[in-house]
Design a protein around this motif. Structure first.
Motif, PDB file in Angstrom:
ATOM      1  N   ASP A   1       0.818  -1.214   0.000  1.00 56.11           N
ATOM      2  CA  ASP A   1       0.000   0.000   0.000  1.00 56.11           C
ATOM      3  C   ASP A   1       0.855   1.268   0.000  1.00 56.11           C
ATOM      4  OD1 ASP A   1       1.037  -0.159   2.526  1.00 56.11           O
ATOM      5  OD2 ASP A   1      -0.873   0.074   3.569  1.00 56.11           O
ATOM      6  N   LYS A   2       2.037   1.176  -0.569  1.00 57.21           N
ATOM      7  CA  LYS A   2       2.949   2.316  -0.589  1.00 57.21           C
ATOM      8  C   LYS A   2       2.570   3.311  -1.684  1.00 57.21           C
ATOM      9  CE  LYS A   2       6.394   0.421   2.082  1.00 57.21           C
ATOM     10  NZ  LYS A   2       5.783   0.243   3.362  1.00 57.21           N
ATOM     11  N   VAL A   3       2.672   4.605  -1.349  1.00 51.82           N
ATOM     12  CA  VAL A   3       2.490   5.685  -2.309  1.00 51.82           C
ATOM     13  C   VAL A   3       3.757   6.534  -2.221  1.00 51.82           C
ATOM     14  CG1 VAL A   3       1.113   7.714  -2.916  1.00 51.82           C
ATOM     15  CG2 VAL A   3      -0.008   5.678  -1.990  1.00 51.82           C
ATOM     16  N   PHE A   4       4.309   6.883  -3.366  1.00 55.56           N
ATOM     17  CA  PHE A   4       5.591   7.581  -3.369  1.00 55.56           C
ATOM     18  C   PHE A   4       5.446   9.014  -3.870  1.00 55.56           C
ATOM     19  CE2 PHE A   4       6.431   3.037  -4.156  1.00 55.56           C
ATOM     20  CZ  PHE A   4       7.011   2.747  -2.933  1.00 55.56           C
ATOM     21  N   GLU A   5       6.171   9.906  -3.215  1.00 56.48           N
ATOM     22  CA  GLU A   5       6.150  11.329  -3.564  1.00 56.48           C
ATOM     23  C   GLU A   5       7.352  11.729  -4.418  1.00 56.48           C
ATOM     24  OE1 GLU A   5       3.568  13.310  -2.734  1.00 56.48           O
ATOM     25  OE2 GLU A   5       2.635  11.542  -1.829  1.00 56.48           O
ATOM     26  N   ASN A   6       8.410  10.921  -4.390  1.00 54.27           N
ATOM     27  CA  ASN A   6       9.611  11.263  -5.163  1.00 54.27           C
ATOM     28  C   ASN A   6      10.396   9.995  -5.478  1.00 54.27           C
ATOM     29  OD1 ASN A   6      11.634  10.737  -3.002  1.00 54.27           O
ATOM     30  ND2 ASN A   6      10.564  12.435  -1.977  1.00 54.27           N
ATOM     31  N   ASP A   7      11.426  10.143  -6.300  1.00 56.11           N
ATOM     32  CA  ASP A   7      12.184   8.992  -6.797  1.00 56.11           C
ATOM     33  C   ASP A   7      13.040   8.308  -5.734  1.00 56.11           C
ATOM     34  OD1 ASP A   7      11.091   9.518  -9.275  1.00 56.11           O
ATOM     35  OD2 ASP A   7      12.827  10.665  -9.981  1.00 56.11           O
ATOM     36  N   LEU A   8      13.332   8.997  -4.634  1.00 54.91           N
ATOM     37  CA  LEU A   8      14.133   8.409  -3.566  1.00 54.91           C
ATOM     38  C   LEU A   8      13.307   7.473  -2.687  1.00 54.91           C
ATOM     39  CD1 LEU A   8      16.807   8.243  -1.993  1.00 54.91           C
ATOM     40  CD2 LEU A   8      16.101  10.319  -0.758  1.00 54.91           C
ATOM     41  N   GLU A   9      12.028   7.767  -2.501  1.00 53.68           N
ATOM     42  CA  GLU A   9      11.203   7.015  -1.555  1.00 53.68           C
ATOM     43  C   GLU A   9      11.118   5.512  -1.844  1.00 53.68           C
ATOM     44  OE1 GLU A   9       7.435   8.963  -0.915  1.00 53.68           O
ATOM     45  OE2 GLU A   9       8.400  10.689   0.029  1.00 53.68           O
ATOM     46  N   PRO A  10      10.935   5.074  -3.090  1.00 50.14           N
ATOM     47  CA  PRO A  10      10.927   3.617  -3.314  1.00 50.14           C
ATOM     48  C   PRO A  10      12.261   2.969  -2.938  1.00 50.14           C
ATOM     49  CG  PRO A  10      10.026   4.756  -5.222  1.00 50.14           C
ATOM     50  CD  PRO A  10      10.613   5.804  -4.316  1.00 50.14           C
ATOM     51  N   LEU A  11      13.353   3.670  -3.193  1.00 53.52           N
ATOM     52  CA  LEU A  11      14.676   3.113  -2.882  1.00 53.52           C
ATOM     53  C   LEU A  11      14.857   2.975  -1.378  1.00 53.52           C
ATOM     54  CD1 LEU A  11      16.826   5.165  -5.419  1.00 53.52           C
ATOM     55  CD2 LEU A  11      15.735   2.937  -5.746  1.00 53.52           C
ATOM     56  N   GLU A  12      14.422   3.988  -0.623  1.00 57.37           N
ATOM     57  CA  GLU A  12      14.511   3.917   0.833  1.00 57.37           C
ATOM     58  C   GLU A  12      13.588   2.821   1.371  1.00 57.37           C
ATOM     59  OE1 GLU A  12      15.848   8.430   2.065  1.00 57.37           O
ATOM     60  OE2 GLU A  12      13.704   8.042   1.767  1.00 57.37           O
ATOM     61  N   ALA A  13      12.399   2.703   0.792  1.00 60.16           N
ATOM     62  CA  ALA A  13      11.469   1.646   1.195  1.00 60.16           C
ATOM     63  C   ALA A  13      12.068   0.280   0.863  1.00 60.16           C
ATOM     64  CB  ALA A  13      10.120   1.827   0.500  1.00 60.16           C
ATOM     65  N   GLY A  14      12.763   0.184  -0.260  1.00 60.87           N
ATOM     66  CA  GLY A  14      13.415  -1.070  -0.645  1.00 60.87           C
ATOM     67  C   GLY A  14      14.498  -1.469   0.345  1.00 60.87           C
ATOM     68  N   LEU A  15      15.304  -0.508   0.776  1.00 60.83           N
ATOM     69  CA  LEU A  15      16.354  -0.794   1.759  1.00 60.83           C
ATOM     70  C   LEU A  15      15.730  -1.247   3.079  1.00 60.83           C
ATOM     71  CD1 LEU A  15      19.206  -0.918   2.852  1.00 60.83           C
ATOM     72  CD2 LEU A  15      19.106   1.570   3.216  1.00 60.83           C
ATOM     73  N   ALA A  16      14.725  -0.527   3.548  1.00 60.99           N
ATOM     74  CA  ALA A  16      14.061  -0.901   4.802  1.00 60.99           C
ATOM     75  C   ALA A  16      13.451  -2.300   4.681  1.00 60.99           C
ATOM     76  CB  ALA A  16      12.991   0.127   5.159  1.00 60.99           C
ATOM     77  N   HIS A  17      12.889  -2.591   3.529  1.00 60.62           N
ATOM     78  CA  HIS A  17      12.271  -3.898   3.336  1.00 60.62           C
ATOM     79  C   HIS A  17      13.316  -5.014   3.325  1.00 60.62           C
ATOM     80  CE1 HIS A  17       9.183  -6.734   2.302  1.00 60.62           C
ATOM     81  NE2 HIS A  17       9.963  -7.191   1.336  1.00 60.62           N
ATOM     82  N   GLU A  18      14.447  -4.785   2.674  1.00 60.77           N
ATOM     83  CA  GLU A  18      15.506  -5.800   2.654  1.00 60.77           C
ATOM     84  C   GLU A  18      16.043  -6.051   4.065  1.00 60.77           C
ATOM     85  OE1 GLU A  18      16.182  -7.915   0.442  1.00 60.77           O
ATOM     86  OE2 GLU A  18      15.189  -6.998  -1.278  1.00 60.77           O
ATOM     87  N   GLU A  19      16.163  -4.994   4.861  1.00 63.38           N
ATOM     88  CA  GLU A  19      16.603  -5.169   6.244  1.00 63.38           C
ATOM     89  C   GLU A  19      15.582  -6.004   7.026  1.00 63.38           C
ATOM     90  OE1 GLU A  19      17.158  -1.050   7.225  1.00 63.38           O
ATOM     91  OE2 GLU A  19      19.274  -1.072   6.598  1.00 63.38           O
ATOM     92  N   TYR A  20      14.302  -5.780   6.765  1.00 67.83           N
ATOM     93  CA  TYR A  20      13.238  -6.558   7.396  1.00 67.83           C
ATOM     94  C   TYR A  20      13.313  -8.026   6.969  1.00 67.83           C
ATOM     95  CZ  TYR A  20       8.520  -8.332   8.269  1.00 67.83           C
ATOM     96  OH  TYR A  20       7.458  -9.098   8.658  1.00 67.83           O
ATOM     97  N   VAL A  21      13.504  -8.264   5.671  1.00 63.75           N
ATOM     98  CA  VAL A  21      13.600  -9.640   5.174  1.00 63.75           C
ATOM     99  C   VAL A  21      14.811 -10.342   5.796  1.00 63.75           C
ATOM    100  CG1 VAL A  21      13.979 -11.079   3.115  1.00 63.75           C
ATOM    101  CG2 VAL A  21      12.308  -9.210   3.053  1.00 63.75           C
ATOM    102  N   THR A  22      15.898  -9.626   5.974  1.00 63.47           N
ATOM    103  CA  THR A  22      17.066 -10.199   6.646  1.00 63.47           C
ATOM    104  C   THR A  22      16.685 -10.676   8.038  1.00 63.47           C
ATOM    105  OG1 THR A  22      18.643  -8.875   5.383  1.00 63.47           O
ATOM    106  CG2 THR A  22      19.400  -9.713   7.508  1.00 63.47           C
ATOM    107  N   SER A  23      15.921  -9.869   8.773  1.00 65.69           N
ATOM    108  CA  SER A  23      15.512 -10.270  10.125  1.00 65.69           C
ATOM    109  C   SER A  23      14.640 -11.525  10.073  1.00 65.69           C
ATOM    110  CB  SER A  23      14.790  -9.130  10.841  1.00 65.69           C
ATOM    111  OG  SER A  23      13.471  -8.954  10.356  1.00 65.69           O
ATOM    112  N   LEU A  24      13.817 -11.654   9.026  1.00 62.51           N
ATOM    113  CA  LEU A  24      12.970 -12.844   8.888  1.00 62.51           C
ATOM    114  C   LEU A  24      13.806 -14.086   8.594  1.00 62.51           C
ATOM    115  CD1 LEU A  24      10.023 -11.402   6.746  1.00 62.51           C
ATOM    116  CD2 LEU A  24      10.084 -11.771   9.217  1.00 62.51           C
ATOM    117  N   ILE A  25      14.800 -13.946   7.736  1.00 64.39           N
ATOM    118  CA  ILE A  25      15.699 -15.065   7.422  1.00 64.39           C
ATOM    119  C   ILE A  25      16.436 -15.486   8.692  1.00 64.39           C
ATOM    120  CG2 ILE A  25      17.832 -15.714   6.191  1.00 64.39           C
ATOM    121  CD1 ILE A  25      15.459 -15.734   4.319  1.00 64.39           C
ATOM    122  N   HIS A  26      16.894 -14.505   9.459  1.00 62.96           N
ATOM    123  CA  HIS A  26      17.590 -14.821  10.704  1.00 62.96           C
ATOM    124  C   HIS A  26      16.657 -15.562  11.667  1.00 62.96           C
ATOM    125  CE1 HIS A  26      20.874 -11.501  10.152  1.00 62.96           C
ATOM    126  NE2 HIS A  26      20.922 -12.443   9.233  1.00 62.96           N
TER     127      HIS A  26
END
Length: 174
Positions: free
Chosen positions: A76-101
Motif C-alpha cells: 500500500d505504498k504511495v511515493f512522492e519522489n524517486d528516492l522514496e521507493p529506494l529507501e522503502a526497498g532498503l528498509a524492506h531488505e533489512e526486514y527480510v534479513t531479520s525474517l531469514i535470521h
C-alpha cells in the motif's frame, strides 16, 4: 519429517518473499510511470529473484513432506519522489534479513542442520541485497537531483540482466 516450527517459519518466509516480489512490482510501476525504465528494469529483476526465492523454499518444504500455504498482503505504498521507493526497498531488505535470521534461529533451536544449511545461501544473499539497496539510495542522494546524473543512473540500471540464480538451494521439480 520436518519440525513443525521450522516448517511454519519457512512457510512464513515463502509468503514474505512473494510479498517482496509484489512490492517490487509496485516500485517498477512507479518508475515506469516516471519514464525511468532503468529503475523499472532493476525492480522487475528483483520481482523475478524474490519469486525464485519463494519457489526455492517451497521446493524445500515439499521435499520434506510439508505442503505450504501461500497468501500475502497487498502493498500500500504511495511515493512522492524517486528516492522514496529506494529507501522503502532498503528498509524492506533489512526486514527480510531479520525474517531469514528468525528462520535460521528456529532451525538452530531444534538442530535442523539441513534447514540451516539451506538457509546459509539466503543469509549471504540478504547481505548482497542490503548492500545493493544501500548503494541505490546513496547514488540517488548523490546524483539523482541532477537530470544528467539521474539519466546516467537510469542507464546503468537499464543494463542489469536477469540471471537465474543457479546457486539457489533448490533441486529441479520432479
Amino acid at each position: 519429517a520436518i519440525n513443525s516450527a521450522v516448517a511454519q517459519a519457512l512457510e512464513e518466509q515463502i509468503n514474505a518473499e512473494l510479498y517482496s516480489s509484489y512490492l517490487y512490482l509496485t516500485f517498477a510501476d512507479y518508475y515506469e510511470d516516471r519514464g525511468l525504465k532503468g529503475f523499472a528494469n532493476w525492480y522487475m529483476i528483483q520481482v523475478k529473484e524474490e519469486a525464485d526465492h519463494a519457489l526455492a523454499i517451497r521446493r524445500y518444504l515439499l521435499d520434506n513432506d510439508y505442503k505450504p500455504t501461500m497468501g500475502h498482503a497487498k502493498p500500500d505504498k504511495v511515493f512522492e519522489n524517486d528516492l522514496e521507493p529506494l529507501e522503502a526497498g532498503l528498509a524492506h531488505e533489512e526486514y527480510v534479513t531479520s525474517l531469514i535470521h528468525h528462520c535460521y534461529e528456529v532451525a538452530h533451536e531444534v538442530r535442523d542442520i539441513r534447514a540451516m544449511q539451506m538457509l546459509d545461501w539466503f543469509v549471504k544473499e540478504q547481505g548482497e541485497e542490503e548492500a545493493n539497496a544501500r548503494d541505490m539510495v546513496t547514488n540517488m542522494k548523490l546524483f539523482g537531483s541532477d537530470p544528467k546524473g539521474l539519466f546516467d543512473l537510469d542507464r546503468e540500471y537499464q543494463a542489469r540482466v536477469y540471471t537465474a540464480q543457479t546457486a539457489l538451494p533448490m533441486r529441479p521439480a520432479a
